[in-house]
Write a protein that holds these residues in place. Structure first.
Motif, mmCIF file in Angstrom:
data_model
loop_
_atom_site.group_PDB
_atom_site.id
_atom_site.type_symbol
_atom_site.label_atom_id
_atom_site.label_comp_id
_atom_site.label_asym_id
_atom_site.label_seq_id
_atom_site.Cartn_x
_atom_site.Cartn_y
_atom_site.Cartn_z
ATOM 1 N N SER A 9 -37.624 -52.661 -34.796
ATOM 2 C CA SER A 9 -36.225 -53.030 -34.543
ATOM 3 C C SER A 9 -35.290 -52.634 -35.683
ATOM 4 N N ASP A 10 -35.794 -52.471 -36.895
ATOM 5 C CA ASP A 10 -34.922 -52.124 -38.019
ATOM 6 C C ASP A 10 -34.812 -50.614 -38.235
ATOM 7 N N ILE A 11 -35.411 -49.830 -37.370
ATOM 8 C CA ILE A 11 -35.353 -48.368 -37.479
ATOM 9 C C ILE A 11 -34.300 -47.863 -36.500
ATOM 10 N N PRO A 12 -33.275 -47.164 -37.004
ATOM 11 C CA PRO A 12 -32.216 -46.688 -36.090
ATOM 12 C C PRO A 12 -32.735 -45.594 -35.162
ATOM 13 N N GLU A 13 -32.137 -45.526 -33.991
ATOM 14 C CA GLU A 13 -32.475 -44.477 -33.032
ATOM 15 C C GLU A 13 -32.045 -43.123 -33.570
ATOM 16 N N VAL A 14 -32.775 -42.082 -33.236
ATOM 17 C CA VAL A 14 -32.410 -40.730 -33.626
ATOM 18 C C VAL A 14 -31.324 -40.244 -32.671
ATOM 19 N N THR A 15 -30.280 -39.665 -33.242
ATOM 20 C CA THR A 15 -29.175 -39.182 -32.408
ATOM 21 C C THR A 15 -29.476 -37.784 -31.881
ATOM 22 N N ASP A 16 -28.754 -37.381 -30.849
ATOM 23 C CA ASP A 16 -28.906 -36.031 -30.305
ATOM 24 C C ASP A 16 -28.598 -34.979 -31.367
ATOM 25 N N GLU A 17 -27.594 -35.250 -32.198
ATOM 26 C CA GLU A 17 -27.229 -34.312 -33.268
ATOM 27 C C GLU A 17 -28.374 -34.154 -34.269
ATOM 28 N N GLU A 18 -28.998 -35.234 -34.631
ATOM 29 C CA GLU A 18 -30.136 -35.168 -35.564
ATOM 30 C C GLU A 18 -31.290 -34.372 -34.952
#
Length: 76
Positions: A9-18
């Motif tokens: 839960s403390d790990i941010p989602e990877v964005t499409d840009e990343e």
């Protein structure tokens, strides 16, 4: 601990840009790529080659390559 019990839960989602900027990591292309092959060598000979390579502080695959190159030059 099984994966299902890991708290992410403390790990941010990877964005499409990343994801678009992501690059494969590995060996850089050297222009000297070798071809992967399979070869059968007697266990006793392989042990001997590994010991020889260890004495020279080399990997045994490198030693085998050097020995084959040297033998091929003699024949050519």
């Amino acid at each position: 601990m099984p994966d299902s019990q890991i708290d992410l839960s403390d790990i941010p989602e990877v964005t499409d840009e990343e994801l678009r900027r992501a690059r494969r990591v590995g060996r850089p292309a050297s222009g000297n790529a070798k071809q992967l092959i399979a070869i059968r060598i007697a266990p006793r000979l392989l042990d001997q080659l590994r010991r020889m390579a260890a004495r020279q502080s080399k990997r045994y695959q490198t030693l085998i390559h050097e020995l084959l190159e040297k033998a091929a030059r003699k024949v050519a």
